[in-house]
Design a protein around this motif. Structure first.
Motif, PDB file in Angstrom:
ATOM      1  N   THR A 188       0.832  -1.204   0.000  1.00 56.56           N
ATOM      2  CA  THR A 188       0.000   0.000   0.000  1.00 56.56           C
ATOM      3  C   THR A 188       0.868   1.255   0.000  1.00 56.56           C
ATOM      4  O   THR A 188       0.599   2.209  -0.722  1.00 56.56           O
ATOM      5  N   THR A 189       1.917   1.233   0.796  1.00 56.31           N
ATOM      6  CA  THR A 189       2.833   2.371   0.845  1.00 56.31           C
ATOM      7  C   THR A 189       3.521   2.572  -0.498  1.00 56.31           C
ATOM      8  O   THR A 189       3.609   3.699  -1.001  1.00 56.31           O
TER       9      THR A 189
ATOM     10  N   GLN B 142       1.516   4.336  -3.348  1.00 61.06           N
ATOM     11  CA  GLN B 142       1.229   5.768  -3.271  1.00 61.06           C
ATOM     12  C   GLN B 142       2.076   6.514  -4.297  1.00 61.06           C
ATOM     13  O   GLN B 142       3.283   6.283  -4.419  1.00 61.06           O
ATOM     14  N   ASN B 143       1.435   7.419  -5.019  1.00 56.37           N
ATOM     15  CA  ASN B 143       2.112   8.133  -6.105  1.00 56.37           C
ATOM     16  C   ASN B 143       3.276   8.992  -5.646  1.00 56.37           C
ATOM     17  O   ASN B 143       4.253   9.159  -6.374  1.00 56.37           O
TER      18      ASN B 143
END
Length: 104
Positions: A33-34, A37-38
């Protein structure tokens, strides 16, 4: 015209205790998930507080490394104790991961 300069963001995740079958899936999900992140350009996993690592925890790290590589993002392991580093050496994953024995 206005120039926009985005500085790359490096994130550090610091797991504690045991990385094993009990929590490896959640840990892997947090890492992925980390990385997704864009605004995140690299992820460091600070292993200084990890007491033990089993095959499930190791596979969570391998999966996160694959995600990072597929997204073109940096991934490294920091503050790897000798007791944990030997696991990487025995599995020859020390040749795959960027491992720093100190915190960066």
């Amino acid at each position: 015209m206005q120039a926009v300069v985005e500085s790359p963001k490096s994130v550090v995740i610091s797991p504690q205790g045991y990385l094993n079958a009990t929590n490896a899936l959640e840990f892997e999900r947090d890492l992925s998930t980390t990385l997704a992140q864009n605004d995140v350009s690299s992820l460091s996993v600070d292993l200084s507080q990890v007491e033990s690592l089993d095959s499930s925890g190791l596979m969570a790290l391998v999966s996160a490394l694959k995600v990072a590589q597929s997204l073109g993002k940096g991934f490294r392991l920091d503050a790897v104790s000798p007791a944990i580093k030997i696991i990487f050496e025995l599995t020859q994953l020390d040749q795959v991961f960027q491992i720093c024995e100190e915190k960066n």
